[in-house]
Design a protein around this motif. Structure first.
Motif, mmCIF file in Angstrom:
data_model
loop_
_atom_site.group_PDB
_atom_site.id
_atom_site.type_symbol
_atom_site.label_atom_id
_atom_site.label_comp_id
_atom_site.label_asym_id
_atom_site.label_seq_id
_atom_site.Cartn_x
_atom_site.Cartn_y
_atom_site.Cartn_z
ATOM 1 N N LEU A 245 -8.673 -5.788 -12.902
ATOM 2 C CA LEU A 245 -8.079 -6.870 -13.345
ATOM 3 C C LEU A 245 -6.586 -6.818 -13.509
ATOM 4 C CD1 LEU A 245 -10.323 -7.604 -16.458
ATOM 5 C CD2 LEU A 245 -10.645 -8.338 -13.941
ATOM 6 N N GLN A 246 -5.924 -5.994 -12.458
ATOM 7 C CA GLN A 246 -4.450 -5.845 -12.232
ATOM 8 C C GLN A 246 -4.222 -6.024 -10.863
ATOM 9 O OE1 GLN A 246 -4.442 -1.878 -14.415
ATOM 10 N NE2 GLN A 246 -2.562 -2.624 -14.981
ATOM 11 N N TYR A 247 -2.809 -5.858 -10.348
ATOM 12 C CA TYR A 247 -2.552 -6.252 -9.016
ATOM 13 C C TYR A 247 -2.312 -4.899 -8.358
ATOM 14 C CZ TYR A 247 -1.917 -10.809 -11.231
ATOM 15 O OH TYR A 247 -2.226 -11.998 -11.905
ATOM 16 N N GLY A 248 -3.519 -4.229 -8.453
ATOM 17 C CA GLY A 248 -3.459 -2.669 -7.633
ATOM 18 C C GLY A 248 -4.922 -2.683 -7.145
ATOM 19 N N ILE A 249 -5.349 -1.654 -6.500
ATOM 20 C CA ILE A 249 -6.453 -1.343 -5.922
ATOM 21 C C ILE A 249 -7.894 -1.625 -6.698
ATOM 22 C CG2 ILE A 249 -7.885 0.237 -4.383
ATOM 23 C CD1 ILE A 249 -5.186 1.017 -3.329
ATOM 24 N N SER A 250 -8.703 -2.544 -6.848
ATOM 25 C CA SER A 250 -9.702 -2.654 -7.779
ATOM 26 C C SER A 250 -10.809 -1.997 -7.178
ATOM 27 C CB SER A 250 -10.216 -4.137 -8.314
ATOM 28 O OG SER A 250 -10.439 -4.838 -6.876
ATOM 29 N N SER A 251 -10.837 -1.884 -5.634
ATOM 30 C CA SER A 251 -11.941 -1.415 -4.913
ATOM 31 C C SER A 251 -11.533 -0.194 -3.963
ATOM 32 C CB SER A 251 -12.896 -2.408 -4.383
ATOM 33 O OG SER A 251 -14.028 -1.875 -3.701
ATOM 34 N N PRO A 252 -11.204 0.846 -4.643
ATOM 35 C CA PRO A 252 -10.749 2.017 -3.496
ATOM 36 C C PRO A 252 -12.113 2.493 -2.475
ATOM 37 C CG PRO A 252 -10.376 2.645 -5.988
ATOM 38 C CD PRO A 252 -11.156 1.652 -6.227
ATOM 39 N N VAL A 253 -13.203 2.232 -2.864
ATOM 40 C CA VAL A 253 -14.250 2.618 -2.108
ATOM 41 C C VAL A 253 -14.039 1.781 -0.791
ATOM 42 C CG1 VAL A 253 -16.021 1.261 -2.978
ATOM 43 C CG2 VAL A 253 -16.462 3.239 -1.764
ATOM 44 N N ALA A 254 -13.651 0.481 -0.845
ATOM 45 C CA ALA A 254 -13.667 -0.642 0.323
ATOM 46 C C ALA A 254 -12.336 -0.179 0.810
ATOM 47 C CB ALA A 254 -13.560 -1.823 -0.393
ATOM 48 N N VAL A 255 -11.462 0.054 0.330
ATOM 49 C CA VAL A 255 -10.089 0.399 0.922
ATOM 50 C C VAL A 255 -10.100 1.701 1.712
ATOM 51 C CG1 VAL A 255 -7.456 1.024 0.568
ATOM 52 C CG2 VAL A 255 -8.546 -0.804 -0.671
ATOM 53 N N LEU A 256 -10.685 2.786 1.266
ATOM 54 C CA LEU A 256 -10.895 4.088 1.797
ATOM 55 C C LEU A 256 -11.844 3.852 2.786
ATOM 56 C CD1 LEU A 256 -10.643 6.503 -1.152
ATOM 57 C CD2 LEU A 256 -8.706 5.853 0.424
ATOM 58 N N ALA A 257 -12.680 3.099 3.094
ATOM 59 C CA ALA A 257 -13.692 2.676 3.874
ATOM 60 C C ALA A 257 -12.996 2.254 5.102
ATOM 61 C CB ALA A 257 -14.754 1.813 3.437
ATOM 62 N N ALA A 258 -12.016 1.438 4.999
ATOM 63 C CA ALA A 258 -11.123 0.920 6.067
ATOM 64 C C ALA A 258 -10.101 1.994 6.666
ATOM 65 C CB ALA A 258 -10.289 -0.412 5.414
ATOM 66 N N ALA A 259 -9.769 2.684 5.638
ATOM 67 C CA ALA A 259 -9.002 3.702 6.131
ATOM 68 C C ALA A 259 -9.581 4.822 7.161
ATOM 69 C CB ALA A 259 -8.277 4.714 4.635
ATOM 70 N N THR A 260 -10.835 5.262 6.567
ATOM 71 C CA THR A 260 -11.686 5.974 7.642
ATOM 72 C C THR A 260 -11.599 5.534 9.065
ATOM 73 O OG1 THR A 260 -13.636 4.742 7.493
ATOM 74 C CG2 THR A 260 -13.327 6.586 5.734
ATOM 75 N N GLN A 261 -11.515 4.341 9.357
ATOM 76 C CA GLN A 261 -11.417 4.030 10.594
ATOM 77 C C GLN A 261 -10.078 3.704 11.240
ATOM 78 O OE1 GLN A 261 -14.627 3.331 11.811
ATOM 79 N NE2 GLN A 261 -14.739 4.469 10.066
ATOM 80 N N ARG A 262 -8.922 4.183 10.512
ATOM 81 C CA ARG A 262 -7.744 4.041 10.941
ATOM 82 C C ARG A 262 -7.022 5.513 11.000
ATOM 83 N NH1 ARG A 262 -4.747 -1.535 8.782
ATOM 84 N NH2 ARG A 262 -6.722 -2.585 8.809
ATOM 85 N N THR A 263 -7.726 6.526 10.686
ATOM 86 C CA THR A 263 -7.442 7.831 10.344
ATOM 87 C C THR A 263 -8.390 8.833 11.017
ATOM 88 O OG1 THR A 263 -8.296 8.163 8.289
ATOM 89 C CG2 THR A 263 -5.905 7.577 8.419
ATOM 90 N N SER A 264 -8.136 10.101 11.326
ATOM 91 C CA SER A 264 -9.194 11.039 11.785
ATOM 92 C C SER A 264 -9.196 12.422 11.081
ATOM 93 C CB SER A 264 -9.045 11.340 13.454
ATOM 94 O OG SER A 264 -7.638 11.812 13.501
ATOM 95 N N ARG A 265 -8.083 12.776 10.084
ATOM 96 C CA ARG A 265 -7.793 13.925 9.640
ATOM 97 C C ARG A 265 -7.691 13.957 8.258
ATOM 98 N NH1 ARG A 265 -4.259 16.981 7.763
ATOM 99 N NH2 ARG A 265 -2.597 15.399 8.262
ATOM 100 N N ILE A 266 -6.834 13.102 7.870
ATOM 101 C CA ILE A 266 -6.307 13.462 6.513
ATOM 102 C C ILE A 266 -7.422 13.128 5.297
ATOM 103 C CG2 ILE A 266 -5.827 10.699 6.308
ATOM 104 C CD1 ILE A 266 -3.172 11.676 4.631
#
Length: 342
Positions: free
Chosen positions: A49-70
Motif C-alpha cells: 500500500l505504498q509506491y514501492g515494490i509490493s510484489s518482490p517475487v514478481a519483480v525478481l521473477a522478471a529479473a531472473t530472465q534479464r540476468t544470469s549470475r547476480i
C-alpha cells in the motif's frame, strides 16, 4: 579483519503511481546494471500500500530472465502478509527460474498498521491469525521439503505430491531472517537461517556499554555474535550488513551536495532511540570511498562480517543509483578488499 567477499545493494524500487511500469523497469535495469559491474547481489524491499515494490517475487521473477549470475534477494518480506505455503511455492518457482540464485529474506510479526488493513487482508480470520515464530516454522517446513499433506501422493495425469512443488535444492540454505533484536538474532541462529542486519536495531539493555564503541555498532555486533553462538555453523554462519552507504568518487558537485544534505537531514534520528519500540538508527555514510572504507573498517559490527548489501537512499534518481553502483564496484569495493564476480 575479514576481507569483504560479497558486495551487493538494496533498493526500494519507487515508482510514480501515474506510470508504475517505468519505475519497475528502472528497478530491473538497475539489477542488470549491478550484474554488469560484477556486484554479487541485488535485494529489493517489500512495500504494501505504498509506491514501492509490493510484489518482490514478481519483480525478481522478471529479473531472473534479464540476468544470469547476480544473486537476487528480498529484504525483507513481512510474513504477516503472506500464506507460508503459497509463498514457499512462489519462492521455489522463482529459484528454479533463476538457476538457484534466489535469497529470500523475511521477518515475522503483525503487519504494519494491522488495525487499518486486517479487514481487507484477513476479513474472516483476522483475530485468529498467528504472527509468531510459528508462522516462520510453517514456512521453513514447506521450503525445506517436509510433507504438507498426508497420503496425498498419486500417479498418472492427476499426480499429486505431499511436498510443496516445485522443490528447489539449496533454497532452504539461502533463507535470510531480518533481525533487529538480540532475541530474534538468537532465534534465527537456532533455526539455521542466515542473518540480515540493517541500519536499524532495537535498543537493548542486555548489551553492556563498550567504551569507545558507538551504541548502534555495539548493539549490532552483539546481535551478530549472539546469532553465530546459536547457529549450527558457528563462526561460519552467514551475516550480511545493510548500512546506507553512498560513495561520491564519480559524483558531480550537485550530486555530492544533495547526498550530503540527505545525510544531514537524517542525522538527528541517530542520536537517541526513537519511538515506542526504541529503534536506533545508524548514520548514513557519505563521502569518497577511501574515507568510507576507513570508517567501515573502524565499525565494530562491520568487522564481524564479510558480506554487505548496502542500502540505496529511497528517493534518488536512477542516474544517481548508476553512479553509486559504479563507485561501489570501482572504488569502495576494492578499498574493502572485494573483487568483482565473473
Amino acid at each position: 579483519m575479514p576481507r569483504l567477499s560479497k558486495l551487493g545493494f538494496l533498493t526500494i524500487g519507487l515508482f510514480d503511481p501515474a506510470s508504475p511500469r517505468a519505475g519497475h523497469e528502472s528497478t530491473l535495469g538497475l539489477i542488470a546494471h549491478g550484474e554488469s559491474l560484477g556486484l554479487d547481489s541485488a535485494w529489493v524491499r517489500h512495500r504494501h500500500l505504498q509506491y514501492g515494490i509490493s510484489s518482490p517475487v514478481a519483480v525478481l521473477a522478471a529479473a531472473t530472465q534479464r540476468t544470469s549470475r547476480i544473486q537476487l534477494g528480498t529484504a525483507v518480506t513481512p510474513l504477516g502478509w503472506e500464506n507460508p505455503l503459497r509463498l514457499a511455492e512462489d519462492w521455489a518457482t522463482v529459484d528454479v527460474l533463476s538457476g538457484g540464485r534466489l535469497n529470500p529474506g523475511f521477518s515475522v510479526g503483525p503487519p504494519a498498521r494491522y488495525e487499518e488493513v486486517k479487514g481487507a487482508l484477513y476479513p474472516d480470520t483476522a483475530e485468529a491469525e498467528d504472527f509468531s515464530y510459528a508462522r516462520v516454522s510453517r514456512l521453513l517446513a514447506c521450503v525445506r521439503g517436509e510433507a504438507v499433506t498426508a497420503g496425498g501422493a498419486t500417479t498418472g495425469f492427476e499426480a499429486r505430491s505431499d511436498l510443496v512443488q516445485p522443490q528447489s535444492p539449496g533454497l532452504g540454505r539461502r533463507l535470510w531472517y531480518g533481525a533487529g533484536s538480540l532475541r530474534s538474532a538468537r532465534w534465527a541462529g537456532e533455526q539455521g537461517l542466515n542473518l540480515l542486519t540493517s541500519s536499524v536495531v532495537k535498543w537493548d539493555p542486555e548489551v553492556a556499554p563498550d567504551t569507545g564503541v558507538p551504541p548502534f555498532a555495539a548493539i549490532q555486533r552483539a546481535q551478530i555474535r549472539a546469532f553465530r553462538a546459536a547457529h549450527p555453523d558457528g563462526a561460519r554462519a552467514r551475516v550480511s550488513q545493510g548500512l546506507v552507504v553512498v560513495p561520491t568518487d564519480s559524483a558531480t558537485p550537485a550530486q555530492r551536495e544533495r547526498y550530503a544534505a540527505y545525510a544531514r537531514e537524517r542525522l538527528p534520528r541517530t542520536t537517541a532511540p526513537q519511538g515506542p519500540a526504541g529503534l536506533l538508527f545508524a548514520p548514513d555514510l557519505v563521502g569518497p570511498s577511501a574515507e568510507l572504507a576507513e570508517r567501515l573498517h573502524a565499525d565494530a559490527a562491520f568487522q564481524e562480517v564479510d558480506e554487505v548489501a548496502f542500502a540505496l537512499p529511497f528517493d534518488f534518481a536512477y542516474e544517481d543509483y548508476v553512479q553509486i553502483l559504479g563507485d561501489f564496484a570501482h572504488h569502495l569495493g576494492p578499498a574493502l578488499g572485494w573483487k568483482p564476480g565473473a
